[in-house]
Design an enzyme around this catalytic site. Structure first.
Site, mmCIF file in Angstrom:
data_model
loop_
_atom_site.group_PDB
_atom_site.id
_atom_site.type_symbol
_atom_site.label_atom_id
_atom_site.label_comp_id
_atom_site.label_asym_id
_atom_site.label_seq_id
_atom_site.Cartn_x
_atom_site.Cartn_y
_atom_site.Cartn_z
ATOM 1 N N CYS A 191 0.811 -1.220 0.000
ATOM 2 C CA CYS A 191 0.000 0.000 0.000
ATOM 3 C C CYS A 191 0.844 1.268 0.000
ATOM 4 O O CYS A 191 0.406 2.306 -0.515
ATOM 5 C CB CYS A 191 -0.975 -0.001 1.169
ATOM 6 N N HIS A 251 -2.454 1.260 7.133
ATOM 7 C CA HIS A 251 -2.751 1.398 5.711
ATOM 8 C C HIS A 251 -2.403 2.812 5.238
ATOM 9 O O HIS A 251 -2.586 3.794 5.970
ATOM 10 C CB HIS A 251 -4.238 1.118 5.481
#
Length: 325
Positions: free
Chosen positions: A92, A167
């Site tokens: 990510c 994230h």
């Protein structure tokens, strides 16, 4: 996301401006990344021009309903810019970077990245994510910035532990609106129109990010905000040359200080990168042997256990989950 087994060879990357800047250098992109400790107008003005924000946050499943509410913006299925889905874990950070870079007009890329972005631009978001994470050279560039994993516990039959997941997403201006590009979401998220005058898109970004942070428990610190910006060194050097030619020595001296500070920061990044990449297992092994030969290993071990127990007790008192292992 940084949780789960399906990493496809991608390793975790730290939320560190030096790490991201080195990745950009590897990709042949003339931008840098800096930490942001405040979203107030003065702090942001000092970093202009800012191209995008990279936001790291702790993934809390119980907040999914809050994030899907109206304050989280609205999906834009027809977003014409560059948007790739995240199809493997641990990618990510680099994916957020590419989603940002792909929407900055007239930005120069290195030859490998230029070829990859040109190919991926013609694909749908899901296939685009597959193309990006299947790139061997990009995965190697990403992994080269991760700490070495010299010790493996695989095959020991140890119980699996649920780790906290973090994230990366990116916020940037596009077509007069602020967009959030999150590879785990089906579409780009539009957060509202902005005016070009005044602070422009930064005002909407501040409001959006602060609103998102407010959905977490008070006092939470599981966030990191980075600014993707033009490299200030060439700009400062050009300004310095102009001031020196104009004989404005006092103003030039101030720029010399700024340039020195910027270079010192780069040197610190380089040092931290070398420490991060170094395999310290040999050093640890030598220290353990030295302590054992000196008859101090057991006392040091007991002291470490006591310190760790205190940390665990304090964490549990605060309602945090922490293992003693």
């Amino acid at each position: 996301m940084s949780e789960g087994e399906d990493s496809n060879g991608w390793q975790l990357m730290e939320s560190d401006p030096g790490v991201f800047t080195e990745l950009l250098k590897t990709l042949g992109v003339p931008l840098v990344v800096d930490d942001l400790y405040s979203l107030d107008p003065d702090s942001l003005a000092q970093m202009q021009p800012i191209r995008a924000f990279i936001f790291l946050f702790k993934w809390v499943p119980t907040l999914s309903s809050a994030e899907s509410s109206s304050m989280a913006g609205e999906y834009d299925p027809s977003f014409p810019g560059f948007f790739a889905h995240q199809v493997v874990n641990n990618a990510c950070a680099t994916l957020a970077v590419l989603n940002g870079l792909g929407n900055i007009p007239s930005l120069a890329f290195g030859p490998q990245l230029s070829e990859l972005m040109s190919f991926a631009s013609a694909l749908d978001p899901q296939t685009r994510g597959l193309a990006i994470t299947s790139s061997d050279w990009l995965r190697e560039a990403h992994n080269s910035l991760s700490p070495p994993s010299a010790i493996s516990l695989d095959g020991l039959g140890l119980p699996k532990k649920t780790e906290e997941a973090y994230h990366f997403v990116v916020y940037l201006p596009a077509m007069g609106s602020l967009y959030e590009l999150d590879g785990l979401k089906p579409h780009a998220v539009r957060h509202g129109h902005f005016e070009e005058s005044g602070e422009g898109w930064l005002k909407v970004a501040r409001e959006t990010i602060e609103t998102r942070i407010s959905t977490y428990p008070p006092g939470s610190l599981e966030f990191s905000l980075l600014a993707l910006r033009d490299d200030p060194l060439p700009i400062l050097q050009a300004q310095l040359n102009q001031l020196q030619l104009a004989g404005m020595q006092s103003e030039a001296a101030e720029l010399v200080v700024k340039i020195s500070q910027e270079n010192s920061k780069r040197e610190q990044w380089a040092f931290e990168s070398s420490v991060r990449r170094h395999n310290h297992v040999g050093l640890v092994h030598a220290l353990v042997l030295a302590l054992a030969r000196a008859g101090k290993l057991e006392s040091v071990k007991e002291s470490a256990k006591s310190i760790m127990k205190d940390r665990v007790d304090k964490a549990r008192a605060k309602g945090q989950m922490m293992d003693e292992d």
